[in-house]
Design a protein around this motif. Structure first.
Motif, PDB file in Angstrom:
ATOM      1  N   TYR A 196      78.505  84.753  50.354  1.00  0.00           N
ATOM      2  CA  TYR A 196      78.990  86.008  50.815  1.00  0.00           C
ATOM      3  C   TYR A 196      78.931  87.212  49.721  1.00  0.00           C
ATOM      4  O   TYR A 196      78.763  88.063  49.967  1.00  0.00           O
ATOM      5  CB  TYR A 196      80.615  85.657  51.239  1.00  0.00           C
ATOM      6  N   GLU A 197      79.315  86.677  48.502  1.00  0.00           N
ATOM      7  CA  GLU A 197      79.479  87.730  47.374  1.00  0.00           C
ATOM      8  C   GLU A 197      78.025  88.124  47.243  1.00  0.00           C
ATOM      9  O   GLU A 197      77.803  89.404  46.960  1.00  0.00           O
ATOM     10  CB  GLU A 197      79.889  86.730  46.106  1.00  0.00           C
ATOM     11  N   TRP A 198      76.891  87.470  47.191  1.00  0.00           N
ATOM     12  CA  TRP A 198      75.683  87.591  47.089  1.00  0.00           C
ATOM     13  C   TRP A 198      75.257  88.748  48.413  1.00  0.00           C
ATOM     14  O   TRP A 198      74.653  89.768  47.855  1.00  0.00           O
ATOM     15  CB  TRP A 198      74.716  86.330  47.148  1.00  0.00           C
ATOM     16  N   THR A 199      75.516  88.398  49.429  1.00  0.00           N
ATOM     17  CA  THR A 199      75.196  89.119  50.732  1.00  0.00           C
ATOM     18  C   THR A 199      75.860  90.532  50.357  1.00  0.00           C
ATOM     19  O   THR A 199      75.216  91.464  50.596  1.00  0.00           O
ATOM     20  CB  THR A 199      75.607  88.472  51.778  1.00  0.00           C
ATOM     21  N   THR A 200      77.378  90.546  49.979  1.00  0.00           N
ATOM     22  CA  THR A 200      77.808  92.025  49.931  1.00  0.00           C
ATOM     23  C   THR A 200      77.212  92.704  48.614  1.00  0.00           C
ATOM     24  O   THR A 200      76.808  94.023  48.569  1.00  0.00           O
ATOM     25  CB  THR A 200      79.354  91.805  49.875  1.00  0.00           C
ATOM     26  N   GLN A 201      77.194  91.918  47.594  1.00  0.00           N
ATOM     27  CA  GLN A 201      76.760  92.545  46.243  1.00  0.00           C
ATOM     28  C   GLN A 201      75.515  93.097  46.131  1.00  0.00           C
ATOM     29  O   GLN A 201      75.228  94.315  45.578  1.00  0.00           O
ATOM     30  CB  GLN A 201      77.116  91.523  44.972  1.00  0.00           C
ATOM     31  N   TYR A 202      74.448  92.233  46.780  1.00  0.00           N
ATOM     32  CA  TYR A 202      73.228  92.848  46.822  1.00  0.00           C
ATOM     33  C   TYR A 202      72.589  93.429  47.963  1.00  0.00           C
ATOM     34  O   TYR A 202      71.504  93.504  48.248  1.00  0.00           O
ATOM     35  CB  TYR A 202      72.188  91.594  46.283  1.00  0.00           C
ATOM     36  N   ASN A 203      73.611  93.638  48.964  1.00  0.00           N
ATOM     37  CA  ASN A 203      73.204  94.205  50.202  1.00  0.00           C
ATOM     38  C   ASN A 203      72.324  93.647  50.904  1.00  0.00           C
ATOM     39  O   ASN A 203      71.320  94.248  51.431  1.00  0.00           O
ATOM     40  CB  ASN A 203      72.950  95.684  50.078  1.00  0.00           C
ATOM     41  N   LEU A 204      72.393  92.411  51.316  1.00  0.00           N
ATOM     42  CA  LEU A 204      71.354  91.590  51.832  1.00  0.00           C
ATOM     43  C   LEU A 204      71.516  91.537  53.212  1.00  0.00           C
ATOM     44  O   LEU A 204      72.629  91.617  53.685  1.00  0.00           O
ATOM     45  CB  LEU A 204      71.417  90.000  51.432  1.00  0.00           C
ATOM     46  N   GLN A 205      70.405  91.816  54.145  1.00  0.00           N
ATOM     47  CA  GLN A 205      70.668  91.988  55.432  1.00  0.00           C
ATOM     48  C   GLN A 205      70.076  90.696  56.239  1.00  0.00           C
ATOM     49  O   GLN A 205      69.210  89.814  55.626  1.00  0.00           O
ATOM     50  CB  GLN A 205      69.567  93.213  55.884  1.00  0.00           C
ATOM     51  N   SER A 206      70.468  90.450  57.417  1.00  0.00           N
ATOM     52  CA  SER A 206      70.224  89.421  58.353  1.00  0.00           C
ATOM     53  C   SER A 206      68.838  89.589  58.808  1.00  0.00           C
ATOM     54  O   SER A 206      68.350  90.844  58.841  1.00  0.00           O
ATOM     55  CB  SER A 206      71.355  89.143  59.328  1.00  0.00           C
ATOM     56  N   GLY A 207      68.084  88.711  59.136  1.00  0.00           N
ATOM     57  CA  GLY A 207      66.699  88.401  59.561  1.00  0.00           C
ATOM     58  C   GLY A 207      66.494  87.830  60.918  1.00  0.00           C
ATOM     59  O   GLY A 207      67.689  87.329  61.481  1.00  0.00           O
ATOM     60  N   ASN A 208      65.268  87.130  61.143  1.00  0.00           N
ATOM     61  CA  ASN A 208      65.011  86.390  62.342  1.00  0.00           C
ATOM     62  C   ASN A 208      64.324  85.069  61.882  1.00  0.00           C
ATOM     63  O   ASN A 208      63.529  84.543  62.636  1.00  0.00           O
ATOM     64  CB  ASN A 208      64.492  87.319  63.461  1.00  0.00           C
ATOM     65  N   PHE A 209      64.067  84.788  60.584  1.00  0.00           N
ATOM     66  CA  PHE A 209      63.692  83.850  60.238  1.00  0.00           C
ATOM     67  C   PHE A 209      64.276  82.263  60.088  1.00  0.00           C
ATOM     68  O   PHE A 209      65.249  82.284  59.569  1.00  0.00           O
ATOM     69  CB  PHE A 209      62.652  83.776  58.784  1.00  0.00           C
ATOM     70  N   ASP A 210      63.812  81.559  61.044  1.00  0.00           N
ATOM     71  CA  ASP A 210      64.879  80.321  60.990  1.00  0.00           C
ATOM     72  C   ASP A 210      63.949  79.018  60.433  1.00  0.00           C
ATOM     73  O   ASP A 210      63.091  78.559  61.044  1.00  0.00           O
ATOM     74  CB  ASP A 210      65.355  80.033  62.635  1.00  0.00           C
ATOM     75  N   ILE A 211      64.108  78.811  59.297  1.00  0.00           N
ATOM     76  CA  ILE A 211      63.329  77.861  58.587  1.00  0.00           C
ATOM     77  C   ILE A 211      63.586  76.495  59.346  1.00  0.00           C
ATOM     78  O   ILE A 211      62.832  75.337  59.092  1.00  0.00           O
ATOM     79  CB  ILE A 211      63.820  77.798  56.891  1.00  0.00           C
ATOM     80  N   THR A 212      64.796  76.187  59.952  1.00  0.00           N
ATOM     81  CA  THR A 212      65.189  74.954  60.570  1.00  0.00           C
ATOM     82  C   THR A 212      64.382  75.022  61.947  1.00  0.00           C
ATOM     83  O   THR A 212      64.599  73.804  62.620  1.00  0.00           O
ATOM     84  CB  THR A 212      66.259  74.822  60.657  1.00  0.00           C
ATOM     85  N   ASN A 213      63.897  75.810  62.399  1.00  0.00           N
ATOM     86  CA  ASN A 213      62.977  75.804  63.718  1.00  0.00           C
ATOM     87  C   ASN A 213      61.765  75.202  63.369  1.00  0.00           C
ATOM     88  O   ASN A 213      60.642  75.921  63.073  1.00  0.00           O
ATOM     89  CB  ASN A 213      63.018  77.372  64.293  1.00  0.00           C
ATOM     90  N   VAL A 214      61.737  73.672  63.663  1.00  0.00           N
ATOM     91  CA  VAL A 214      60.506  73.074  63.454  1.00  0.00           C
ATOM     92  C   VAL A 214      60.171  72.259  64.532  1.00  0.00           C
ATOM     93  O   VAL A 214      60.992  72.082  65.514  1.00  0.00           O
ATOM     94  CB  VAL A 214      60.496  72.170  62.184  1.00  0.00           C
ATOM     95  N   ASP A 215      58.811  71.891  64.803  1.00  0.00           N
ATOM     96  CA  ASP A 215      58.465  70.846  65.661  1.00  0.00           C
ATOM     97  C   ASP A 215      59.126  69.515  65.465  1.00  0.00           C
ATOM     98  O   ASP A 215      58.605  68.795  64.578  1.00  0.00           O
ATOM     99  CB  ASP A 215      56.828  70.829  65.851  1.00  0.00           C
ATOM    100  N   LYS A 216      59.977  69.025  66.389  1.00  0.00           N
ATOM    101  CA  LYS A 216      60.571  67.854  65.903  1.00  0.00           C
ATOM    102  C   LYS A 216      59.693  66.512  66.235  1.00  0.00           C
ATOM    103  O   LYS A 216      60.064  65.519  65.372  1.00  0.00           O
ATOM    104  CB  LYS A 216      61.692  67.586  67.211  1.00  0.00           C
ATOM    105  N   THR A 217      58.623  66.590  66.527  1.00  0.00           N
ATOM    106  CA  THR A 217      57.403  65.517  66.676  1.00  0.00           C
ATOM    107  C   THR A 217      56.969  65.361  65.246  1.00  0.00           C
ATOM    108  O   THR A 217      56.381  64.435  64.731  1.00  0.00           O
ATOM    109  CB  THR A 217      56.430  65.564  67.665  1.00  0.00           C
ATOM    110  N   LEU A 218      56.921  66.403  64.401  1.00  0.00           N
ATOM    111  CA  LEU A 218      56.267  66.475  63.127  1.00  0.00           C
ATOM    112  C   LEU A 218      57.120  66.696  62.007  1.00  0.00           C
ATOM    113  O   LEU A 218      56.976  65.837  60.863  1.00  0.00           O
ATOM    114  CB  LEU A 218      55.646  67.798  63.024  1.00  0.00           C
TER     115      LEU A 218
END
Length: 156
Positions: free
Chosen positions: A66-88
């Protein structure tokens, strides 16, 4: 690397590990690439975070995000690193595990004259970050010396 607030203290590998972990945790929370978080902080703030890491590690990680997000004005995106092919990829590595992967790679590839902040910027802005963060392949599971050699050679 010297602590900027206490020049007689060295920044440790554990401090680097904490910062890499928080980069990973923040990026996942915001659905951004790690590179985004690293570049938003920049070298000066990375040096600051490395210098205070020995104190910050006792805080709740969500509070640090939270501190990093507010202090450095970080914005949300749409990259989900956990969205993987479950068979792989049956198991997705945790933020802590990936923090360790990156910490080892940074230490293993530091050049003379580079500090940890330089290493963070170099690694997270390189091609290898994309490979390691692709959980559909096994790059992140490789031994640390192999990942470092791949980085130095320009490919696996």
């Amino acid at each position: 690397m010297q602590n900027i607030y206490f020049p007689d203290e060295e920044i440790t590998i554990n401090d680097l590990y904490f910062v890499c972990y928080m980069i990973e945790r923040t990026a996942r929370k915001l659905k951004q690439h790690n590179k985004y978080v690293v570049n938003a902080l920049g070298k000066e703030n990375l040096v600051h975070q490395l210098s205070v890491a020995n104190v910050m590690h006792c805080k709740n990680p969500e509070e640090v995000v939270y501190e990093w997000t507010t202090q450095y004005n970080l914005q949300s995106g749409n990259f989900d690193i956990t969205n993987v092919d479950k068979t792989l990829a049956e198991i997705i590595p945790t933020e802590l595990q990936m923090g360790k992967v990156y910490q080892r790679l940074i230490v293993d590839t530091l050049q003379p004259g580079e500090d940890y902040a330089d290493g963070i910027l170099k690694i997270y802005n390189s091609w290898i970050c994309e490979k390691i963060d692709n959980y559909n392949c096994s790059a992140f599971y490789e031994p640390s010396y192999y990942i470092a050699r791949a980085f130095e050679n320009g490919g696996f």
